[in-house]
Design a protein around this motif. Sequence first.
Motif, PDB file in Angstrom:
ATOM      1  N   VAL A   1       4.483   2.008  -4.419  1.00 53.06           N
ATOM      2  CA  VAL A   1       4.792   0.577  -4.442  1.00 53.06           C
ATOM      3  C   VAL A   1       3.685  -0.219  -3.761  1.00 53.06           C
ATOM      4  N   GLU A   2       3.243   0.251  -2.608  1.00 54.23           N
ATOM      5  CA  GLU A   2       2.180  -0.458  -1.893  1.00 54.23           C
ATOM      6  C   GLU A   2       0.890  -0.490  -2.722  1.00 54.23           C
TER       7      GLU A   2
ATOM      8  N   ALA B   1      -5.068  -7.600  -6.275  1.00 58.66           N
ATOM      9  CA  ALA B   1      -6.520  -7.598  -6.469  1.00 58.66           C
ATOM     10  C   ALA B   1      -6.904  -8.231  -7.811  1.00 58.66           C
ATOM     11  N   ARG B   2      -6.009  -8.201  -8.779  1.00 53.40           N
ATOM     12  CA  ARG B   2      -6.307  -8.791 -10.097  1.00 53.40           C
ATOM     13  C   ARG B   2      -5.991 -10.276 -10.161  1.00 53.40           C
TER      14      ARG B   2
ATOM     15  N   PRO C   1       0.114 -13.235  -5.101  1.00 55.58           N
ATOM     16  CA  PRO C   1       0.146 -11.861  -4.580  1.00 55.58           C
ATOM     17  C   PRO C   1       0.976 -11.775  -3.300  1.00 55.58           C
ATOM     18  N   ALA C   2       1.570 -10.623  -3.112  1.00 57.34           N
ATOM     19  CA  ALA C   2       2.367 -10.387  -1.905  1.00 57.34           C
ATOM     20  C   ALA C   2       1.451 -10.306  -0.693  1.00 57.34           C
ATOM     21  N   THR C   3       1.935 -10.808   0.427  1.00 56.78           N
ATOM     22  CA  THR C   3       1.183 -10.688   1.675  1.00 56.78           C
ATOM     23  C   THR C   3       1.299  -9.249   2.179  1.00 56.78           C
ATOM     24  N   ALA C   4       0.502  -8.912   3.166  1.00 54.68           N
ATOM     25  CA  ALA C   4       0.543  -7.551   3.729  1.00 54.68           C
ATOM     26  C   ALA C   4       1.930  -7.244   4.286  1.00 54.68           C
ATOM     27  N   GLU C   5       2.554  -8.227   4.921  1.00 53.72           N
ATOM     28  CA  GLU C   5       3.898  -8.032   5.472  1.00 53.72           C
ATOM     29  C   GLU C   5       4.919  -7.820   4.359  1.00 53.72           C
TER      30      GLU C   5
ATOM     31  N   LEU D   1       7.181  -4.476   3.661  1.00 49.77           N
ATOM     32  CA  LEU D   1       8.636  -4.575   3.560  1.00 49.77           C
ATOM     33  C   LEU D   1       9.142  -3.979   2.252  1.00 49.77           C
ATOM     34  N   GLN D   2       8.528  -4.371   1.137  1.00 50.41           N
ATOM     35  CA  GLN D   2       8.955  -3.844  -0.166  1.00 50.41           C
ATOM     36  C   GLN D   2       8.739  -2.343  -0.258  1.00 50.41           C
ATOM     37  N   ALA D   3       7.592  -1.877   0.202  1.00 51.03           N
ATOM     38  CA  ALA D   3       7.315  -0.440   0.167  1.00 51.03           C
ATOM     39  C   ALA D   3       8.300   0.315   1.046  1.00 51.03           C
ATOM     40  N   GLY D   4       8.614  -0.226   2.212  1.00 50.74           N
ATOM     41  CA  GLY D   4       9.578   0.410   3.105  1.00 50.74           C
ATOM     42  C   GLY D   4      10.965   0.478   2.507  1.00 50.74           C
ATOM     43  N   LEU D   5      11.401  -0.616   1.876  1.00 54.23           N
ATOM     44  CA  LEU D   5      12.730  -0.631   1.259  1.00 54.23           C
ATOM     45  C   LEU D   5      12.814   0.355   0.101  1.00 54.23           C
TER      46      LEU D   5
END
Length: 196
Positions: A56-57, A65-66, A136-140, A144-148
């Motif tokens: 996910v990350e 990046a795109r 684009p999603a921020t680093a935070e 969060l999404q990757a963790g969930l």
Amino acid sequence: MATTRRTAGAKVWLWRWRRNPLRRPSDLLEAWVVLATWVLVLLAGVLAGRAAAGAVEYGLAERGARAHPVAAVLAENAAVTSRAVPEYGNGSVWAKVRWTAAGTPHEGLVAVEPGLKAGSPVTVWTDQRGDLVSRPATAEQMRLQAGLVGSLVGLGTASGVLVCGWLVRGRLERQRLEAWDKEWETVGPRWRRTIG
């Protein structure tokens, strides 16, 4: 006053692993199944969760990046209308904007602050062809999404392994009960004769 030792209901830890004449082969097999199940629950849950979180990350970073920020201008006044954007929750409204990418003029709807006038500058996010994409999603947000997702995949995988172990253990229990039934068919009639 003598102290008595309590034996009724006393739990003997790891009894399936200890040598004793009452331990059946199925008891030892069940002990190995339980141990293997818990080891696999931990390993599979952690590994699957980490792999899913990494995927996910990586996907969010690649998508980010795109995406490129491009300067655009409002083509209409951004008034509070029926085109409100409830999912943003900050009172944004949809408004038509124009921008140029790769020498080609583009037009589309984006969420902007209400009250902006036509001709106001806004920033939009586009892909390599100049088409609108989401910011684009921020680093935070990525963490969060990757963790969930990683947690859900890890829990799902661990639960699946646990259910498989439970099914194997249930099968062993059925086999044990069938063996007891067969043994009782042999011993039962002889036992009844000695009592009667």
